[in-house]
Design a protein around this motif. Sequence first.
Motif, PDB file in Angstrom:
ATOM      1  N   ILE A 256       0.753  -1.241   0.129  1.00 46.96           N
ATOM      2  CA  ILE A 256       0.012  -0.020   0.028  1.00 46.96           C
ATOM      3  C   ILE A 256       0.830   1.149   0.214  1.00 46.96           C
ATOM      4  CG2 ILE A 256      -1.771   1.185   1.323  1.00 46.96           C
ATOM      5  CD1 ILE A 256      -2.615  -1.363   2.385  1.00 46.96           C
ATOM      6  N   PHE A 257       2.120   1.015   0.899  1.00 49.51           N
ATOM      7  CA  PHE A 257       2.821   2.391   0.979  1.00 49.51           C
ATOM      8  C   PHE A 257       3.576   2.662  -0.449  1.00 49.51           C
ATOM      9  CE2 PHE A 257       7.242   3.840   1.880  1.00 49.51           C
ATOM     10  CZ  PHE A 257       6.964   4.906   2.388  1.00 49.51           C
ATOM     11  N   SER A 258       4.057   1.389  -1.083  1.00 44.66           N
ATOM     12  CA  SER A 258       4.714   1.785  -2.375  1.00 44.66           C
ATOM     13  C   SER A 258       3.486   2.183  -3.496  1.00 44.66           C
ATOM     14  CB  SER A 258       5.352   0.294  -2.900  1.00 44.66           C
ATOM     15  OG  SER A 258       6.256   0.056  -1.836  1.00 44.66           O
ATOM     16  N   LEU A 259       2.466   1.747  -3.555  1.00 45.29           N
ATOM     17  CA  LEU A 259       1.437   1.893  -4.370  1.00 45.29           C
ATOM     18  C   LEU A 259       0.997   3.694  -4.485  1.00 45.29           C
ATOM     19  CD1 LEU A 259      -0.808   1.190  -6.522  1.00 45.29           C
ATOM     20  CD2 LEU A 259      -2.016   0.579  -4.800  1.00 45.29           C
ATOM     21  N   ALA A 260       0.853   4.080  -3.114  1.00 45.21           N
ATOM     22  CA  ALA A 260       0.788   5.760  -3.101  1.00 45.21           C
ATOM     23  C   ALA A 260       1.873   6.094  -3.718  1.00 45.21           C
ATOM     24  CB  ALA A 260       0.615   5.718  -1.564  1.00 45.21           C
ATOM     25  N   LEU A 261       3.094   5.937  -3.347  1.00 49.97           N
ATOM     26  CA  LEU A 261       4.383   6.561  -4.013  1.00 49.97           C
ATOM     27  C   LEU A 261       4.302   6.428  -5.366  1.00 49.97           C
ATOM     28  CD1 LEU A 261       7.205   5.510  -1.391  1.00 49.97           C
ATOM     29  CD2 LEU A 261       5.912   7.710  -1.350  1.00 49.97           C
ATOM     30  N   THR A 262       3.909   5.352  -5.788  1.00 56.42           N
ATOM     31  CA  THR A 262       4.059   5.141  -7.333  1.00 56.42           C
ATOM     32  C   THR A 262       3.053   5.982  -7.962  1.00 56.42           C
ATOM     33  OG1 THR A 262       5.029   3.045  -7.137  1.00 56.42           O
ATOM     34  CG2 THR A 262       4.042   3.368  -9.156  1.00 56.42           C
ATOM     35  N   ILE A 263       1.661   5.838  -7.545  1.00 52.14           N
ATOM     36  CA  ILE A 263       0.680   6.788  -8.239  1.00 52.14           C
ATOM     37  C   ILE A 263       1.018   8.195  -8.361  1.00 52.14           C
ATOM     38  CG2 ILE A 263      -1.714   7.194  -8.178  1.00 52.14           C
ATOM     39  CD1 ILE A 263      -2.226   4.357  -7.259  1.00 52.14           C
ATOM     40  N   ALA A 264       1.684   8.459  -7.324  1.00 50.97           N
ATOM     41  CA  ALA A 264       1.825   9.969  -6.932  1.00 50.97           C
ATOM     42  C   ALA A 264       2.722  10.601  -8.233  1.00 50.97           C
ATOM     43  CB  ALA A 264       2.541  10.362  -5.587  1.00 50.97           C
ATOM     44  N   VAL A 265       3.506   9.686  -8.875  1.00 50.85           N
ATOM     45  CA  VAL A 265       4.532  10.288  -9.873  1.00 50.85           C
ATOM     46  C   VAL A 265       3.676  10.854 -11.143  1.00 50.85           C
ATOM     47  CG1 VAL A 265       6.255   9.608 -11.472  1.00 50.85           C
ATOM     48  CG2 VAL A 265       6.410   8.521  -9.252  1.00 50.85           C
ATOM     49  N   PRO A 266       2.815  10.134 -11.732  1.00 53.91           N
ATOM     50  CA  PRO A 266       1.863  10.839 -12.852  1.00 53.91           C
ATOM     51  C   PRO A 266       1.220  11.792 -12.431  1.00 53.91           C
ATOM     52  CG  PRO A 266       1.196   8.497 -12.351  1.00 53.91           C
ATOM     53  CD  PRO A 266       2.408   8.533 -11.631  1.00 53.91           C
ATOM     54  N   VAL A 267       0.581  11.910 -11.012  1.00 53.19           N
ATOM     55  CA  VAL A 267      -0.259  12.780 -10.502  1.00 53.19           C
ATOM     56  C   VAL A 267       0.351  14.000 -10.432  1.00 53.19           C
ATOM     57  CG1 VAL A 267      -1.482  13.441  -8.481  1.00 53.19           C
ATOM     58  CG2 VAL A 267      -1.810  11.294  -9.201  1.00 53.19           C
ATOM     59  N   ALA A 268       1.671  14.098  -9.988  1.00 53.16           N
ATOM     60  CA  ALA A 268       2.566  15.263  -9.778  1.00 53.16           C
ATOM     61  C   ALA A 268       2.959  15.724 -10.972  1.00 53.16           C
ATOM     62  CB  ALA A 268       3.849  14.813  -8.842  1.00 53.16           C
ATOM     63  N   LEU A 269       3.339  14.856 -11.946  1.00 55.53           N
ATOM     64  CA  LEU A 269       3.906  15.141 -13.384  1.00 55.53           C
ATOM     65  C   LEU A 269       2.767  16.131 -13.890  1.00 55.53           C
ATOM     66  CD1 LEU A 269       5.890  12.411 -14.371  1.00 55.53           C
ATOM     67  CD2 LEU A 269       6.646  14.569 -14.424  1.00 55.53           C
ATOM     68  N   LEU A 270       1.637  15.514 -13.997  1.00 53.79           N
ATOM     69  CA  LEU A 270       0.483  16.281 -14.659  1.00 53.79           C
ATOM     70  C   LEU A 270      -0.076  17.568 -14.004  1.00 53.79           C
ATOM     71  CD1 LEU A 270      -1.964  13.111 -15.387  1.00 53.79           C
ATOM     72  CD2 LEU A 270      -0.604  14.547 -17.037  1.00 53.79           C
ATOM     73  N   ALA A 271      -0.046  17.409 -12.704  1.00 54.04           N
ATOM     74  CA  ALA A 271      -0.193  18.671 -11.861  1.00 54.04           C
ATOM     75  C   ALA A 271       0.665  19.837 -12.221  1.00 54.04           C
ATOM     76  CB  ALA A 271      -0.227  18.554 -10.400  1.00 54.04           C
ATOM     77  N   GLY A 272       2.138  19.369 -12.385  1.00 58.18           N
ATOM     78  CA  GLY A 272       3.172  20.341 -12.534  1.00 58.18           C
ATOM     79  C   GLY A 272       3.035  21.036 -13.847  1.00 58.18           C
ATOM     80  N   ARG A 273       2.922  20.090 -14.689  1.00 58.98           N
ATOM     81  CA  ARG A 273       2.740  20.664 -16.366  1.00 58.98           C
ATOM     82  C   ARG A 273       1.556  21.506 -16.126  1.00 58.98           C
ATOM     83  NH1 ARG A 273       5.841  20.529 -20.323  1.00 58.98           N
ATOM     84  NH2 ARG A 273       4.580  19.887 -21.929  1.00 58.98           N
ATOM     85  N   TRP A 274       0.314  21.193 -15.512  1.00 61.44           N
ATOM     86  CA  TRP A 274      -0.985  22.113 -15.673  1.00 61.44           C
ATOM     87  C   TRP A 274      -0.391  23.559 -15.066  1.00 61.44           C
ATOM     88  CZ3 TRP A 274      -3.526  24.988 -12.172  1.00 61.44           C
ATOM     89  CH2 TRP A 274      -4.674  25.456 -12.395  1.00 61.44           C
TER      90      TRP A 274
END
Length: 396
Positions: A256-274
Amino acid sequence: MAADEAASRRQSTRFLLLYALASAGGAIAYVPFLTLLLPARMAELAGAADVEWLGYSTFLGAVAASVGGIVFGWLSDRTGGRRGWIAAGLLLAILLLLAVPLAKDVTALVAIIVAWQLALNMMLGPLAAWGGDLVPDGQKGLLGGLLAFSPALGAWSGALVTLPAVASLEQRLVLIAALMALAILPALLAGRPQPFPELMRREADGEVARRPVQPAVRMWLARLLVQIAEAALFAYLYFWFRSIDPAMGDNEKAGIFSLALTIAVPVALLAGRWADRNNRPFAPLILAAALSSVGLFGMAVAGDAASAKAAYLGFGIATTAFLSLHSGQMLRVLPRPERRGRDLGFFNLTNTIPSLIMPWLTISLVPSFGFGTLFLLLAGLAGCAVLLLATLPRRA
């Protein structure tokens, strides 16, 4: 015209990727070492007093990291170069890491840990400032998104160095050292960044242009509040999940811990680009801090394993994205470009102070009131971070 031309220039994608990989080198070093290998070595040397000595090493290491970040950031400002400090810190950190098996008693091990934290921050302090020197404001959202790879790669490196094929402490430390070098050296040797002298802009009278101090203070406080929540969950997630579902295995908790860190990568990339495209640098931070608060509230009221996992995933994804994006955007609010390394050392205190606050906060609340009360308090702290960021000027 010159300002418009500078604003339209962009750092190369090649360097941004290599810089993000280099930044992840720090997490590759300290996540598996401090969370897995150091406790095991401490148990071998200290026996029944392992928890006490681990506490001493954690406290003294946090102090060394705090001092090292400020001092070496300042020294890299004074010398006008970052790469030499980064390379020297990398070399010393590797040598000290490989010296851990040579420690024959706990005092020697603690001394190595303190020296290692100083060396690590000789590398990380100038490395953080190097990003501010070379990445324009219009790409700081993307930079923050790329920095989300750091905690994910840290977690993945922990899984790698504990594979059965890598059995001994010496082998695991050599593997960590090799992964550090592979992550950091490409940026130093082959990054070829485009220079941005305007990021150290000077006014006509020769003095460095200053930005207001208040936005930097607000950003510092907001990160500190969110980091306190993140530090509490990092240390006590295991015990909270055990209180919700005693049958939940260690592998499931780690997953669960690793899943949260992994999903956060594309979320942060999309948010940063926006954020870059819409010139709204702080909007994703506000939303992420708000979602962190909501996730903590959900954890406070969770009564079963399914709702607990869902609430933690929401919190973990939002918090990881927040911290990564914040690392990029805080570079735009530092008031003195010529003191960027030193000021980032003070920003780094938001990573170390929570480690000193969190144990007392948890000890004072959890035994008497339970985890729910602790999470409600942490949700309130994240809510305060939302207010601090929401009142920032759009072009701070």
